[in-house]
Enzyme design. Structure first.
Site, PDB file in Angstrom:
ATOM      1  N   LYS A 110       4.567   5.027  -1.484  1.00 27.95           N
ATOM      2  CA  LYS A 110       4.470   6.367  -2.064  1.00 27.95           C
ATOM      3  C   LYS A 110       5.749   7.168  -1.886  1.00 27.95           C
ATOM      4  O   LYS A 110       6.112   7.983  -2.752  1.00 27.95           O
ATOM      5  CB  LYS A 110       3.281   7.103  -1.438  1.00 27.95           C
ATOM      6  CG  LYS A 110       1.946   6.544  -1.884  1.00 27.95           C
ATOM      7  CD  LYS A 110       0.768   7.181  -1.160  1.00 27.95           C
ATOM      8  CE  LYS A 110      -0.546   6.558  -1.638  1.00 27.95           C
ATOM      9  NZ  LYS A 110      -1.714   7.014  -0.870  1.00 27.95           N
ATOM     10  N   GLY A 150       0.780  -1.222   0.000  1.00 25.97           N
ATOM     11  CA  GLY A 150       0.000   0.000   0.000  1.00 25.97           C
ATOM     12  C   GLY A 150       0.818   1.281   0.000  1.00 25.97           C
ATOM     13  O   GLY A 150       1.865   1.381  -0.638  1.00 25.97           O
ATOM     14  N   SER A 151       0.319   2.254   0.738  1.00 23.24           N
ATOM     15  CA  SER A 151       0.860   3.616   0.672  1.00 23.24           C
ATOM     16  C   SER A 151       2.276   3.760   1.211  1.00 23.24           C
ATOM     17  O   SER A 151       2.875   4.835   1.064  1.00 23.24           O
ATOM     18  CB  SER A 151      -0.066   4.570   1.426  1.00 23.24           C
ATOM     19  OG  SER A 151      -1.336   4.605   0.808  1.00 23.24           O
ATOM     20  N   THR A 152       2.816   2.730   1.834  1.00 19.31           N
ATOM     21  CA  THR A 152       4.225   2.810   2.247  1.00 19.31           C
ATOM     22  C   THR A 152       5.134   2.982   1.033  1.00 19.31           C
ATOM     23  O   THR A 152       6.266   3.449   1.170  1.00 19.31           O
ATOM     24  CB  THR A 152       4.645   1.554   3.025  1.00 19.31           C
ATOM     25  OG1 THR A 152       4.437   0.392   2.205  1.00 19.31           O
ATOM     26  CG2 THR A 152       3.858   1.410   4.311  1.00 19.31           C
TER      27      THR A 152
END
Length: 599
Positions: A317, A313-315
């Site tokens: 980004k 997931g957003s880790t």
């Protein structure tokens, strides 16, 4: 030998006749002399023989006496069976943590076996053994003892108390074989790191110990090598930190109703793993059998830190942002379009919240905008993005010294299209392990140098290649600090330790394809202290769910982050980090304002 004297010497006979003496007297005198000489010779021979016999008896009785004295002074042992087979190498070195505390060692014990032809009461003995060892079947033992078998293994290892109980049976057909067994004195602690061991080649007087999993298998040859003179294998694990991490992780897993959990604490500069935990776990002293069907992650043997390959997931980004900074495409204040949804062909990309028409690069990270990150990925381009992620280690299994590591191969898109580049930018479409993520975050934390994850403690480590500039890494770290002070990881703002990090909540992939609606992988990846990063912590919860603020929460900001904060609060002092008296309100030009959110 002198010539024999004649009985009637002619000269003496003639001389005696001339003197008028009887010549027969000469013969009789010679006969007497000859007889006496023969008796003397016979006496000498008898005396020599008697002396020889006495000498032989003295030597024999002396040897027997010496042997009896030696046996009396030695330790009693079971009779050893003659064996012409090659000797079994039973030696195995200890395993210690970085401070020399024992994690695995050998314990002298005994094996129990039977020779049925020597048994006096096989049926009665079988019943008595079943009472001592409840897991044994008395009927099965009796059948083995009364059949045609001449050798029966009963127990591969027994305790001293059990040995004495078997001794008390008094059955001559029950015999003991000395051997060493592998002992893990800390029980479940660091179970997935150590892995476990089992017996290999076995004999009645020794058994080979071979590694089954973890470092025991990865270093099996080294641990068994006599050339090392029994020197222990020193791991990078810190037993005290490991204990704290496992304790908090277990509590957090229960509190957040998670199916499983994992955490990795890594030195940001050397890549040494200070703690690695995966739950549920097991006791390597009694290693369970592997699952033969079903989901592998349901087994306590499954090491989520290296075998758990997830969309994180957003880790992810921060990697897109760091690369854009490195390429000079953006700076922390650059504004990008974040109108949601973002339409790309037949695809629609949405944000968790509506963040308005535009956000700065810093706020894209702080608010965790999928739309903003997708636009950054488009600026970078698929091939450059793929090459950068490869430089961070996301295209191959981690080289950590665990036998399970090769199975943790990332799942990489076959075709790197524009939509793939966008989804990978915000953490979907590429799956990797938490250990991959920890190594990549260490690269940002240490100023841009790639690290090699390792479980071996060493005085020095060779610095890896620089994959991003120190400036790009510093700015990325400042944005991660802002995520904690005013973004989705506000619960991780541990006073005095300047935590920087990024949350990630990814829907779990269904085995047959697609995603679950209510099952997620929640991750918090962090570095601390942000002003001079020493350590990286990655903590992941599998299917967490908590009830907070009058609703069910599954996002990392509400699940993984609070658990990670407690881990940092507990282990930072153990790691020798002193809390700062005050934390600066501005870091690299970014205003730090605390807010409670979740993503």
């Amino acid at each position: 030998m002198s010539p024999r004297t004649p009985l009637r010497p002619l000269a003496r006979i003639l001389d005696a006749r001339a003197r008028g003496e009887n010549p027969d007297l000469i013969e009789r005198a010679n006969i007497r002399a000859r007889g006496e000489a023969g008796r003397e010779a016979a006496r000498a021979r008898v005396a020599w023989r008697i002396g020889l016999v006495i000498g032989i008896f003295c030597v024999c009785f002396g040897a027997v006496g010496v042997r009896m004295g030696t046996l009396a002074a030695s330790t009693p042992e079971e009779p050893q069976r003659a064996d012409t087979a090659p000797a079994i190498l039973a030696q195995r070195a200890d395993i210690t943590d970085r401070e020399g505390r024992v994690l695995a060692t050998n314990l002298v014990t005994h094996a129990l076996y039977a020779q049925p032809p020597m048994m006096v009461d096989p049926v009665g003995t079988a019943k008595k053994l079943a009472k001592i060892f409840p897991d044994l079947d008395a009927k099965r033992l009796a059948a083995d003892f009364t059949g045609t078998r001449k050798f029966v293994w009963i127990k591969k290892k027994i305790s001293p108390e059990q040995l004495q109980q078997v001794h008390d049976i008094g059955e001559p057909g029950l015999l003991f074989g000395p051997r060493e067994m592998r002992l893990y004195p800390n029980g479940r602690l660091a179970a997935h790191v150590l892995g476990g061991a089992r017996f290999g080649n076995e004999g009645v007087d020794s058994a080979e110990i071979i590694g089954t999993a973890g470092v025991e298998k990865a270093f099996d040859g080294w641990l068994r090598d006599p050339a090392n003179n029994g020197a222990p294998l020193k791991l990078s694990i810190d037993l005290t930190v490991q204990q704290a991490v496992e304790e908090i992780l277990a509590g957090g897993m229960k509190l957040m109703n998670a199916k499983g959990a994992t955490a990795v604490v890594m030195d940001a500069h050397s890549g040494e793993i200070v703690a690695l935990a995966s739950l549920p776990d097991f006791d390597p002293n009694d290693r369970p059998t592997p699952l033969v069907k079903g989901d592998a992650s349901d087994s306590p043997l499954f090491n989520r830190a290296v075998q758990g390959v997830y969309e994180l997931g957003s880790t992810f980004k921060i990697f897109a942002v760091a690369q854009a900074l490195e390429l000079g495409l953006v700076n922390p204040t650059t504004m990008l379009d974040t109108k949601s949804p973002m339409v790309w062909g037949r695809f629609r990309i949405r944000d968790f919240h509506n963040y308005g028409p535009a956000l700065s690069i810093t706020d894209i990270v702080v608010e965790s905008s999928n739309v903003g990150t997708a636009r950054i990925a488009l600026l970078i381009g698929g091939q450059r993005q793929k090459a950068f992620l490869e430089s961070l280690g996301f295209m191959a299994p981690t080289p950590v010294e665990l036998s399970e590591a090769p199975s943790g191969r990332p799942i990489v898109p076959g075709k790197w299209s524009e939509i793939t580049s966008m989804t990978v930018g915000y953490g979907h479409g590429l799956a990797a392990s938490p250990l991959h993520l920890a190594a990549a975050y260490a690269t940002i934390a240490n100023g841009g140098y790639r690290v090699k994850p390792t479980l071996v403690h060493a005085a020095t480590h060779e610095r890896g290649p620089q994959v991003m500039s120190t400036e790009a890494a510093r700015k990325s770290l400042a944005m991660m600090r802002a995520v904690v002070t005013r973004g989705t990881a506000s619960f991780a703002d541990v006073k005095g330790y300047e935590v920087a990090g990024k949350t990630g909540t990814a829907d779990k992939v269904k085995p047959g394809g697609g995603y679950y609606d209510n099952k997620v992988i929640a991750t918090f990846a962090s570095a601390f202290p942000a002003s001079d990063p020493k350590y990286v912590l990655v903590l992941t919860l599998d299917e967490p769910s908590s009830f907070a603020a009058n609703e069910t929460r599954r996002t990392a900001g509400w699940t993984a982050v609070p658990v990670a904060a407690e881990v940092i609060r507990r282990i930072a002092p153990i790691l020798g980090l002193r809390p700062a008296d005050s934390v600066p309100e501005v870091l690299d030009g970014i205003q730090l304002v605390k807010a409670a959110k979740g993503h």
